[in-house]
Design an enzyme around this catalytic site. Structure first.
Site, PDB file in Angstrom:
ATOM      1  N   TYR A  26       0.790  -1.231   0.000  1.00  8.89           N
ATOM      2  CA  TYR A  26       0.000   0.000   0.000  1.00  8.89           C
ATOM      3  C   TYR A  26       0.822   1.281   0.000  1.00  8.89           C
ATOM      4  CZ  TYR A  26      -3.774  -3.274   1.013  1.00  8.89           C
ATOM      5  OH  TYR A  26      -4.664  -4.311   0.938  1.00  8.89           O
ATOM      6  N   ASN A  77     -12.889   3.990  -2.108  1.00  7.08           N
ATOM      7  CA  ASN A  77     -12.032   2.830  -1.891  1.00  7.08           C
ATOM      8  C   ASN A  77     -12.692   2.047  -0.763  1.00  7.08           C
ATOM      9  OD1 ASN A  77     -10.221   0.868  -1.320  1.00  7.08           O
ATOM     10  ND2 ASN A  77      -8.413   2.188  -1.316  1.00  7.08           N
ATOM     11  N   HIS A  83     -15.262  -6.597  -1.339  1.00  4.79           N
ATOM     12  CA  HIS A  83     -15.434  -8.006  -1.694  1.00  4.79           C
ATOM     13  C   HIS A  83     -16.590  -8.669  -0.963  1.00  4.79           C
ATOM     14  CE1 HIS A  83     -11.524  -6.911  -3.172  1.00  4.79           C
ATOM     15  NE2 HIS A  83     -11.057  -6.757  -1.958  1.00  4.79           N
ATOM     16  N   ASP A  90     -25.766  -1.403  -2.631  1.00  2.01           N
ATOM     17  CA  ASP A  90     -27.132  -0.856  -2.693  1.00  2.01           C
ATOM     18  C   ASP A  90     -27.133   0.651  -2.450  1.00  2.01           C
ATOM     19  OD1 ASP A  90     -28.156  -3.370  -3.170  1.00  2.01           O
ATOM     20  OD2 ASP A  90     -28.839  -3.709  -1.109  1.00  2.01           O
ATOM     21  N   HIS A 103      -8.746   1.478  -5.945  1.00  2.00           N
ATOM     22  CA  HIS A 103      -7.905   0.640  -5.079  1.00  2.00           C
ATOM     23  C   HIS A 103      -6.457   1.045  -5.257  1.00  2.00           C
ATOM     24  CE1 HIS A 103     -11.312  -1.935  -4.310  1.00  2.00           C
ATOM     25  NE2 HIS A 103     -11.560  -1.912  -5.601  1.00  2.00           N
ATOM     26  N   LEU A 104      -5.728   1.062  -4.164  1.00  2.00           N
ATOM     27  CA  LEU A 104      -4.289   1.354  -4.230  1.00  2.00           C
ATOM     28  C   LEU A 104      -3.563   0.212  -4.949  1.00  2.00           C
ATOM     29  CD1 LEU A 104      -4.331   2.408  -0.551  1.00  2.00           C
ATOM     30  CD2 LEU A 104      -3.384   3.923  -2.281  1.00  2.00           C
ATOM     31  N   ARG A 114     -10.132 -11.515  -3.465  1.00  2.00           N
ATOM     32  CA  ARG A 114     -10.148 -10.095  -3.833  1.00  2.00           C
ATOM     33  C   ARG A 114     -10.564  -9.880  -5.292  1.00  2.00           C
ATOM     34  NH1 ARG A 114      -7.485  -7.680   0.614  1.00  2.00           N
ATOM     35  NH2 ARG A 114      -5.973  -9.113   1.507  1.00  2.00           N
TER      36      ARG A 114
HETATM   37  C1  DQA Z   1      -7.750  -2.204  -1.267  1.00  5.35           C
HETATM   38  C2  DQA Z   1      -7.748  -3.649  -1.752  1.00  5.35           C
HETATM   39  C3  DQA Z   1      -8.644  -4.516  -0.872  1.00  5.35           C
HETATM   40  O1  DQA Z   1      -8.616  -5.862  -1.325  1.00  5.35           O
HETATM   41  C4  DQA Z   1      -8.153  -4.489   0.565  1.00  5.35           C
HETATM   42  O2  DQA Z   1      -9.024  -5.240   1.395  1.00  5.35           O
HETATM   43  C5  DQA Z   1      -7.964  -3.122   1.078  1.00  5.35           C
HETATM   44  C6  DQA Z   1      -7.395  -2.098   0.204  1.00  5.35           C
HETATM   45  C7  DQA Z   1      -6.724  -1.334  -2.033  1.00  5.35           C
HETATM   46  O3  DQA Z   1      -6.808  -0.126  -1.924  1.00  5.35           O
HETATM   47  O4  DQA Z   1      -5.842  -1.866  -2.709  1.00  5.35           O
HETATM   48  O5  DQA Z   1      -8.173  -2.857   2.261  1.00  5.35           O
HETATM   49  O6  DQA Z   1      -9.038  -1.653  -1.482  1.00  5.35           O
END
Ligand code: DQA
Length: 150
Positions: A26, A77, A83, A90, A103-104, A114
């Site tokens: 991250y 995010n 998931h 909704d 997503h990062l 994921r």
């Molecule tokens: C995330 C990817 C997700 O799978 C994970 O649970 C996260 C961060 C990302 O920013 O890459 O908490 O959303």
């Protein structure tokens, strides 16, 4: 309150731990660093940003509901809730706002759990795998979407 169109940037669980959380995946920037980057980019684009984080699914749902009357668009995010959360799916659908999923990391290169997203189906598009720069890309994309809609 500013007159600029507002973009809600919503961050899900564990993203408050950025900087110390698995930096190899991250990155080293904190959520506060990313928030400051977002305010700078939004100013360039003539947008304002409401930047939020919660570890609670229901709180995220309430923030999305409140955005319905206030925001011009949502960048989300959803972190781990990506998931699992039908409730966030909704709420985003109900918001009737343009949604960008962010997503990062690139979840498709990671564990199979994921690979499923409950958010993709209600998003205009998704940005993944560009680290914190994804937030800047998300704002650029939202700026374009809002220009087109106005
Ligand atoms: C995330 C990817 C997700 O799978 C994970 O649970 C996260 C961060 C990302 O920013 O890459 O908490 O959303």
């Amino acid at each position: 309150m500013s007159d600029l169109p507002e973009v809600l940037i919503l961050n899900g669980p564990n993203l408050n731990m950025l900087g110390v959380r698995e930096p190899a995946i991250y990155g080293h920037e904190t959520l506060a660093d990313i928030e400051s980057m977002c305010h700078d980019r939004a100013a360039d684009l003539g947008l304002s940003v409401d930047f939020r984080q919660s570890n609670f699914e229901g709180e995220l749902v309430s923030m999305i509901q409140q955005a319905r009357d206030r925001a011009a668009g949502i960048i989300i995010n959803p972190a781990g809730y990506t998931h699992t959360s039908v409730a966030i799916h909704d709420a985003l659908k109900l918001s009737d706002l343009p949604v960008i999923e962010l997503h990062l990391s690139n979840p498709h290169q990671r564990e199979s759990f994921r690979h499923i997203s409950y958010v993709t189906a209600v998003a205009k598009g998704s940005i993944a795998g560009f680290g914190s720069h994804g937030y800047v890309l998300g704002l650029d994309a939202m700026g374009r979407l809002l220009e087109r809609d106005s």
